[in-house]
Scaffold this active site. Sequence first.
Site, short mmCIF file in Angstrom:
data_model
loop_
_atom_site.label_atom_id
_atom_site.label_comp_id
_atom_site.label_asym_id
_atom_site.label_seq_id
_atom_site.Cartn_x
_atom_site.Cartn_y
_atom_site.Cartn_z
N SER A 26 0.82 -1.21 0.00
CA SER A 26 0.00 0.00 0.00
C SER A 26 0.85 1.26 0.00
O SER A 26 0.36 2.34 -0.32
CB SER A 26 -0.92 0.02 1.23
OG SER A 26 -1.75 -1.12 1.26
N ASP A 141 -7.80 4.86 -2.38
CA ASP A 141 -9.04 4.88 -3.16
C ASP A 141 -10.17 4.18 -2.43
O ASP A 141 -11.32 4.60 -2.50
CB ASP A 141 -8.84 4.32 -4.58
CG ASP A 141 -8.10 3.00 -4.62
OD1 ASP A 141 -7.51 2.59 -3.60
OD2 ASP A 141 -8.09 2.38 -5.71
N HIS A 246 -2.48 -7.47 0.51
CA HIS A 246 -2.76 -6.35 1.41
C HIS A 246 -2.33 -6.73 2.83
O HIS A 246 -2.65 -7.81 3.31
CB HIS A 246 -4.25 -6.01 1.41
CG HIS A 246 -4.60 -4.81 2.26
ND1 HIS A 246 -4.66 -3.54 1.76
CD2 HIS A 246 -4.87 -4.71 3.59
CE1 HIS A 246 -4.97 -2.70 2.74
NE2 HIS A 246 -5.10 -3.38 3.86
N ARG A 300 -28.04 24.71 28.29
CA ARG A 300 -27.61 24.91 26.90
C ARG A 300 -27.49 26.40 26.59
O ARG A 300 -26.60 26.82 25.84
CB ARG A 300 -28.53 24.20 25.92
CG ARG A 300 -29.95 24.71 25.89
CD ARG A 300 -30.79 23.98 24.84
NE ARG A 300 -32.19 24.28 25.01
CZ ARG A 300 -33.01 24.65 24.02
NH1 ARG A 300 -32.57 24.77 22.79
NH2 ARG A 300 -34.28 24.91 24.26
N GLU A 348 -21.61 15.96 11.14
CA GLU A 348 -20.96 15.88 12.45
C GLU A 348 -19.55 15.31 12.35
O GLU A 348 -18.67 15.67 13.13
CB GLU A 348 -21.81 15.05 13.42
CG GLU A 348 -23.17 15.66 13.76
CD GLU A 348 -24.22 15.42 12.69
OE1 GLU A 348 -23.96 14.65 11.73
OE2 GLU A 348 -25.31 16.01 12.80
N PHE A 373 -26.61 13.40 18.25
CA PHE A 373 -26.00 13.40 16.91
C PHE A 373 -24.47 13.39 16.97
O PHE A 373 -23.82 13.09 15.97
CB PHE A 373 -26.53 14.57 16.09
CG PHE A 373 -28.03 14.57 16.00
CD1 PHE A 373 -28.72 13.36 15.92
CD2 PHE A 373 -28.76 15.74 16.03
CE1 PHE A 373 -30.10 13.33 15.87
CE2 PHE A 373 -30.15 15.72 15.98
CZ PHE A 373 -30.83 14.51 15.90
#
Lengths: 606, 606
Positions: A26, A141, A246, A300, A348, A373
């Site tokens: 690689s 890739d 690999h 908050r 995110e 999230f």
Amino acid sequence: MRELAQQLRVDAVRSSAAAGSGHPTSGMSAADLMAVLFTKYLRYDFDAPENEANDHLVFSKGHASPLLYALYKAAGAIDDEELLTFREFGSRLQGHPTPEIPWVDVATGSLGQGLPIAVGIALAAAKLESSELRVWTLCGDSELAEGSTWEAFEHAGYTGLSNLTAIVDVNRLGQRGPTMHEWDTSKLAARAAACDWHVQEIDGHDFDAIDDAYAKALAADRPAVIFARTKKGSGVAAVEDQPNWHGKPLADPEAAVEELGGIRDVRVEVQAPPPAKPFEIERAPVERPSYELGEKVATRAAYGDALAWLGSIDERVVALDGEVGNSTYAERFAAKHPDRFFEMYIAEQQMVASAIGMQTRGWKPFASSFGAFLSRAYDFVRMGAISDADLKLCGSHVGVSIGADGPSQMALEDIASLRAVLGSVVLYPSDPNQTVALLDLMRQHRGVSYMRTTREKTPVVYGADESFEIGGSRTIRSGDGDAICLIGAGITLHECLTAADRLAENGVAARVIDLYSVKPVDADTILAAAEETRALVTVEDHWHEGGIGETVAGVLADAGSGTPLVRLAVSERPGSGPPQALLAAAGIDADHIVAAAERALQPSAA
Amino acid sequence: MRELAQQLRVDAVRSSAAAGSGHPTSGMSAADLMAVLFTKYLRYDFDAPENEANDHLVFSKGHASPLLYALYKAAGAIDDEELLTFREFGSRLQGHPTPEIPWVDVATGSLGQGLPIAVGIALAAAKLESSELRVWTLCGDSELAEGSTWEAFEHAGYTGLSNLTAIVDVNRLGQRGPTMHEWDTSKLAARAAACDWHVQEIDGHDFDAIDDAYAKALAADRPAVIFARTKKGSGVAAVEDQPNWHGKPLADPEAAVEELGGIRDVRVEVQAPPPAKPFEIERAPVERPSYELGEKVATRAAYGDALAWLGSIDERVVALDGEVGNSTYAERFAAKHPDRFFEMYIAEQQMVASAIGMQTRGWKPFASSFGAFLSRAYDFVRMGAISDADLKLCGSHVGVSIGADGPSQMALEDIASLRAVLGSVVLYPSDPNQTVALLDLMRQHRGVSYMRTTREKTPVVYGADESFEIGGSRTIRSGDGDAICLIGAGITLHECLTAADRLAENGVAARVIDLYSVKPVDADTILAAAEETRALVTVEDHWHEGGIGETVAGVLADAGSGTPLVRLAVSERPGSGPPQALLAAAGIDADHIVAAAERALQPSAA
């Protein structure tokens, strides 16, 4: 240049052979690309990695570490002896690069992270520092299948980061077989172009083409990507463009070295960067926010106020938000310090990656979204900790107490997941004045830290001048005759206080501890309570697993305490409804605390 | 059609007004798009949501629930009275849709998930069932910033899913302001085209254009996307294309209803689907794998063997892998059942989303990658649990014991993060025969379950005929005079057994418990050990937080047990090196267990 490239291949083969593992093939595919970069384009002083004018090079394909370390040898940064310690226990030349190596900015090895982080570095350099440095990243890739890569293409293109060049080593072969598009770079090129990038497709083994591509990339008025078609294992017939090679050393490394022309000691003189230029940061004056006892203010909102203040006292503070700044209140920072606010849209992973990139340049990034999230970026946080990143996160809208929006918006796993991050700090304020104090501690703390904020307004219980500490707690109520100890944080602290009032009416004295620092935790105070009362009750707006209750259980178990613990937490799927109804349905409101305390104190339970 | 569309707007306004919250304007923009879909194109029997020939409609923009529920009313599935229970406590019409509603496949509300899940549904329909159903998904424009969306575009285009249509409601406004591209759909269109999709850009309020676009989408030989430019809050001047009206009921709902032409009771007759066609699934015969005592076999290899066997006994078993099938050994399933294997490339979010999509059609998906990289899909797992999805995950290469690849590849937070998922099961086999048995239990279990497998070969300790259970444990060694109890799982079980041997040599009898079911946990066996021995030692190749040690601590604390617990776990950043050296460096090998046990039993510690 060809000699250098062959040396890089030889050294990749040798170090992997010495290690008995690694990914030489690689690296071999990208040897020509990197030989040209180091010889003519990279500007980096290996003797002074702290020089802020240095270019950045991020190996997004971190498994190509044998190539990276071969480059360090060629640049004179390490010697051959160290090169051959690759993957040894104790060597800084690990299987995948980490910042234990002074020329490495961030740990890579989780694919699809290097380019987003490079975007963050480029954002800092271009938008905050007006620096002339260039950010280079070598991508594989295979990792273009990661959506995070396309968040990076989108954001860099939208922002016009002309200081960024992505070099994609299109060697056609992933770990287990061919990539989706193999050597057909046309579709990837079209997508990058549609993200407003300068796009080139070249033969990655043609030195002239590579040279020309870098020159054009630097001249472009936008981020540049070079899709370079290469052969994995290039230069050694036994492995060149062959599957199943690999992540393995070559079968016959000696023959491979011979085929590559033998061991060399080519030294490349990497250009020094031009002198750094000073830059100025605007600081709008903002007073330290404070709130009156009895007021009701959501933590908050206090986060937004506090962040705006921190921006005024510390010019290194920057803020990022995931298109919910009017909910997390990061917008209050943006209003005061627009030049240091970064709207990351609903991406995110790119948000956290940008923060990680920015902190490599000494910025103190605060990244916010709904706590639920932030789970989208969990792998980036995990890797950020391996990078020893100074990463400050804020998750709002935690727990069932958000109310009508329903479970998709409720963070109920954030304490567990973010405690399980190397060296992390997890803070959970219950009050706006405490939020301000804790956020300032986060600013001063170096490492991964997380603040959990509440959607609903809650009463002010602390004065504006009170101080707190990472690893601390606050015993809000206590007395000699305390029968039981209630432990809460955030919204449940207020339920604990209400419950303590009711218990007092029933003649039961309850101690109340605000466990605002969930990690590290104040074990001494918990153990003292376990000594001095007959039972403990933890209450949290979070799943049982990995939260406050288990944290306290761990403290008790480590000490061999036999004091009974009752853990109240969310255990069933919540729905929509008013916050108080949802707290009740989850069994974490004052009524349930009173009932749990009374049960725990019944003679039969003692 | 126009009347229907106006009714949808009216009902979105009304339900949000009744709730006092919600996202009416985000539904109003897509009302015309959905009116045409329901009138002419959707094929769905609302009286029989279980009909497998029904089309699927995924509201990826889950916050547009007021529109979805208005559609249900128009289709006669719910009445007006129920519509007005929107967001009430106990109502199935939650702030964001969940499968508590029989016509909803999956919970949405975390943006960027609906399209990837729709790809999974379309994959199942096209590749497994040869079904003629169509999959429709309504996306917001803001969520196109999520990389997961582009994983979906990539995978669907690559796979040629002509049964999939994505309708993008390009209303130009996100939560806090304009999107990146606002109404310029050209770049998004170019990117989708470069992903091999059939692409259209239309005016989303032009009924003829919408109708024409759907017809062309259905005729396309590839997945189709329609970028429909719309106005948020369309139809009501006070909010139409205005900022600051995200996630709020209208200020004057009565005036809005009047402006929209008043309350209506239009009923749309949604077409019934054509009869379902039978399909066949090939099942290659595979014997149940078994391993001889004394052999050394990695549990990850046993996972591959077991999965291939399960594919032969249960035609509903399918496997997905994130381009590491030769490491997770999912390739062994692929070799036997190629028609039921899905290569998802390096796109873990799309992998988990595909699994979630497939299980909506009754398939039993097993999705595997390195445990570390499943963290990339954590938000999808979180939402999968809210969807009550039957989702089976396997994470390989856990812990420091992977060795030379280094920390980026080591899952050290997976137990914590995956325990903190609603209703999840977490299994951690130490032996290949156990792996086979536990994987079969996962197949039979409905819900989110996770198996943690080890890279290194470990000795076979169980016979092939032994049985295990979810929520069970196995006491491997025990006697009346046990002084201490060692609790391990996976690779640390073997370290515990070695330690027990050494302790026995020193005259200390140690009980050994294999805690293979980390969640749910066998509390009874732990508490019996706490009663019958003087101390417990937990050992895990995982961070301290949220892992086996805290699980056991929680059991002890809940019972008020005062038996000391020593928790051995990873607490510092690991590097590269041989597995045994890394286990030693982390303090979780046999030597450290022996030392911890002896310390715990010293008189001063008792």
